[in-house]
Design a protein around this motif. Sequence first.
Motif, PDB file in Angstrom:
ATOM      1  N   VAL A   1      11.506  10.498  -2.487  1.00  0.00           N
ATOM      2  CA  VAL A   1      11.663  11.048  -3.834  1.00  0.00           C
ATOM      3  C   VAL A   1      12.803  10.356  -4.571  1.00  0.00           C
ATOM      4  O   VAL A   1      12.677   9.958  -5.740  1.00  0.00           O
ATOM      5  CB  VAL A   1      11.928  12.573  -3.774  1.00  0.00           C
ATOM      6  N   ASN A   2      13.932  10.182  -3.887  1.00  0.00           N
ATOM      7  CA  ASN A   2      15.080   9.546  -4.535  1.00  0.00           C
ATOM      8  C   ASN A   2      14.858   8.066  -4.766  1.00  0.00           C
ATOM      9  O   ASN A   2      15.396   7.491  -5.723  1.00  0.00           O
ATOM     10  CB  ASN A   2      16.330   9.804  -3.701  1.00  0.00           C
ATOM     11  N   ALA A   3      14.050   7.416  -3.924  1.00  0.00           N
ATOM     12  CA  ALA A   3      13.680   6.022  -4.183  1.00  0.00           C
ATOM     13  C   ALA A   3      12.838   5.936  -5.446  1.00  0.00           C
ATOM     14  O   ALA A   3      13.022   5.029  -6.272  1.00  0.00           O
ATOM     15  CB  ALA A   3      12.920   5.457  -2.986  1.00  0.00           C
ATOM     16  N   ARG A   4      11.940   6.890  -5.608  1.00  0.00           N
ATOM     17  CA  ARG A   4      11.081   6.892  -6.804  1.00  0.00           C
ATOM     18  C   ARG A   4      11.872   7.150  -8.085  1.00  0.00           C
ATOM     19  O   ARG A   4      11.543   6.601  -9.138  1.00  0.00           O
ATOM     20  CB  ARG A   4       9.987   7.955  -6.664  1.00  0.00           C
ATOM     21  N   THR A   5      12.878   8.000  -7.980  1.00  0.00           N
ATOM     22  CA  THR A   5      13.661   8.355  -9.177  1.00  0.00           C
ATOM     23  C   THR A   5      14.842   7.417  -9.387  1.00  0.00           C
ATOM     24  O   THR A   5      15.603   7.595 -10.343  1.00  0.00           O
ATOM     25  CB  THR A   5      14.160   9.803  -9.079  1.00  0.00           C
ATOM     26  N   GLY A   6      15.021   6.434  -8.514  1.00  0.00           N
ATOM     27  CA  GLY A   6      16.067   5.437  -8.693  1.00  0.00           C
ATOM     28  C   GLY A   6      17.443   5.859  -8.237  1.00  0.00           C
ATOM     29  O   GLY A   6      18.439   5.195  -8.564  1.00  0.00           O
TER      30      GLY A   6
ATOM     31  N   GLU B   1       7.310   2.390  -0.439  1.00  0.00           N
ATOM     32  CA  GLU B   1       8.119   3.250  -1.313  1.00  0.00           C
ATOM     33  C   GLU B   1       9.534   2.672  -1.484  1.00  0.00           C
ATOM     34  O   GLU B   1      10.193   2.944  -2.483  1.00  0.00           O
ATOM     35  CB  GLU B   1       8.210   4.664  -0.737  1.00  0.00           C
ATOM     36  N   PHE B   2       9.980   1.896  -0.513  1.00  0.00           N
ATOM     37  CA  PHE B   2      11.344   1.375  -0.559  1.00  0.00           C
ATOM     38  C   PHE B   2      11.388  -0.101  -0.963  1.00  0.00           C
ATOM     39  O   PHE B   2      12.350  -0.820  -0.648  1.00  0.00           O
ATOM     40  CB  PHE B   2      12.014   1.554   0.814  1.00  0.00           C
ATOM     41  N   LYS B   3      10.365  -0.573  -1.665  1.00  0.00           N
ATOM     42  CA  LYS B   3      10.274  -1.994  -2.017  1.00  0.00           C
ATOM     43  C   LYS B   3      11.466  -2.468  -2.846  1.00  0.00           C
ATOM     44  O   LYS B   3      11.924  -3.602  -2.722  1.00  0.00           O
ATOM     45  CB  LYS B   3       8.967  -2.265  -2.769  1.00  0.00           C
TER      46      LYS B   3
ATOM     47  N   VAL C   1       0.861  -1.188   0.000  1.00  0.00           N
ATOM     48  CA  VAL C   1       0.000   0.000   0.000  1.00  0.00           C
ATOM     49  C   VAL C   1       0.894   1.233   0.000  1.00  0.00           C
ATOM     50  O   VAL C   1       1.730   1.403   0.888  1.00  0.00           O
ATOM     51  CB  VAL C   1      -0.923   0.032   1.239  1.00  0.00           C
ATOM     52  N   MET C   2       0.742   2.061  -1.009  1.00  0.00           N
ATOM     53  CA  MET C   2       1.513   3.307  -1.101  1.00  0.00           C
ATOM     54  C   MET C   2       0.749   4.393  -0.355  1.00  0.00           C
ATOM     55  O   MET C   2      -0.301   4.843  -0.797  1.00  0.00           O
ATOM     56  CB  MET C   2       1.709   3.699  -2.560  1.00  0.00           C
ATOM     57  N   ALA C   3       1.301   4.822   0.797  1.00  0.00           N
ATOM     58  CA  ALA C   3       0.568   5.746   1.670  1.00  0.00           C
ATOM     59  C   ALA C   3       1.280   7.080   1.852  1.00  0.00           C
ATOM     60  O   ALA C   3       1.066   7.780   2.841  1.00  0.00           O
ATOM     61  CB  ALA C   3       0.343   5.092   3.027  1.00  0.00           C
TER      62      ALA C   3
ATOM     63  N   ALA D   1      10.387   2.907   7.730  1.00  0.00           N
ATOM     64  CA  ALA D   1      11.027   2.512   6.473  1.00  0.00           C
ATOM     65  C   ALA D   1      10.902   1.014   6.221  1.00  0.00           C
ATOM     66  O   ALA D   1      10.806   0.573   5.073  1.00  0.00           O
ATOM     67  CB  ALA D   1      12.488   2.941   6.484  1.00  0.00           C
ATOM     68  N   LYS D   2      10.899   0.223   7.307  1.00  0.00           N
ATOM     69  CA  LYS D   2      10.742  -1.218   7.149  1.00  0.00           C
ATOM     70  C   LYS D   2       9.430  -1.566   6.462  1.00  0.00           C
ATOM     71  O   LYS D   2       9.343  -2.503   5.662  1.00  0.00           O
ATOM     72  CB  LYS D   2      10.775  -1.904   8.527  1.00  0.00           C
TER      73      LYS D   2
END
Length: 559
Positions: free
Chosen positions: A511-516, A544-546, A153-155, A539-540
């Motif tokens: 944001v940086n996780a989304r942009t790689g 977003e950090f999958k 779930v992206m929250a 974070a666990k």
Amino acid sequence: MKNRHFFSLPIIFSLILLISSCGLDSMVSKFNTLNFTVTPTQVEVHGGNIDIELEVKIPEKYFLKSAEADFRAMLAPSADSENKVFFDPVKLQGEKISSNGKTIGFITGGLFTYKGTIKYSEEMADYDLFATAIATMNDNSKSLGAVKVAEGVMATATRVMNSEVPAVSDHTYEKVTVLEETAVIYFTVNQSNVRYSQKSSDEIKKLKEFAKLGYETKNIEISSFASPEGTLDVNDKVSDNRANSTFSYAKKLMKQLKVDGAKNDDLYIQSSKGEDWRGFNKLVNSSDMKDKSKVLNIVRNQKDPQKREESIRDMAEIYDAIENDVLPKLRKATITLRVFEPKKTDEEIASLAIADPAQLDIKEMLYAASLIEDNSIKKTIYNATSKSFANDYRAYNNLAGIYIQEKNMNKAIDMLGKASKYNANAAEVKENQGIIAAIEGDYNKAASLYNSSNASDVNKGILAIKTGDYSSATSKLKGNDYNATLAKIMNGNPVVTTDNSAAGNYLNAIVNARTGNTDKCIEFLSKAIEIDANYKNEAKKDFEFKKLKDNVGFQALIN
């Protein structure tokens, strides 16, 4: 003689159940052959809710003709977890069932769309989406199982900060207040000498009393006028002469009264206005003379002053009234004395608000609070204000604003109740009530209160994030602070925030996780955890950090 075999009812019922059970077992074993298409493909939270749409394709020869099923989606950490959150069910039925469910053919199979909405809560952060159903046939029921149809779930939208800005009631205190008194001196036709009768008029007496206050002078203005009769040149000259004679009289009078700055020529303003057509219009309009609308039309439409006067003179039936009641009041000059009202210094006001609030009026008390940064001192001042001026809503409202900042909603609600008692329509009271509604999740109430109070863009923008209207939020929240950045991210613009708090660094990690950008992501996440260790557990679970779950650096941070 033939042998006859009789079966008891319990045996027959058991056989039916056995047959039903065998049929349902087939549906259980093949439940994973159903095809599920999830929209959106990633389960997300918007406006505090999770909305899903499942297109379900049921294969041929799956749904038994005499079966019924309650189909629904669920969120859970795993299929066999005890922690499950169910969406509302939809009824499916086989061909032999006559009810109000969705009929699924046995030979043909079927296709249906399932839609559901649930309110999001934090425990769902690491849940997956499953499709599940309970089938029934001949009073025998079985769970068909659970098939995972979407992961995580992206929250991120729920990370909006409750950083609304409370509306503060204006103290209306003026640091500089100019007081003034005006006396009018009237003249006879074409004359400019200040007559004795005018020097002893009631207006001059009032001016003298005002001058005796002895306040610091801002300026002394003398203006002169002429009635619009005769030629323009003559009237301008008459007006000039009246300005000069009135100036001489006024200056002498100010000196006699020992007015501050009476000898300072720079404080005097002298102007000759000439023909007073504005005064003419005002007097005619307020009169009860006949055909006054015709006179006003002439003044409005005839641009040449000379022709204008001639046209009015030609109206013989009403000119006498103009000559007797209007023109004499335009043959005048005015003397205006403007002074500064004495004020306490800011330091004196701030000190008295604590030491001796009885020495201050309501405006000064509210102004004193605005001079203080410390909220505990502000509350002391506002509490004293509310006691001394109990019927004024502003101290209550401003106390509520402080309690909102301190997250003490019960106190804030109490203060707003008192403020509303004395001014239920005050815009700032409504806006603060809207802030509380927004924080408590009553977004419709918040929107209504914001709209009726012309609330700030900041508060409207934060509410727009909470309701999932990211385009509106982006237009209202400017800059790169936390909520403005979150609005941009949710609107598809992956930018970073200048907010260096734990929350700000965590948002930048997302944001940086989304942009790689893995290195930057871990760098920002490390800063967030260093400031607030609670972000390690967040974070666990954060989907977003999958993509980083196998990253050594990420694992080192969260374990």
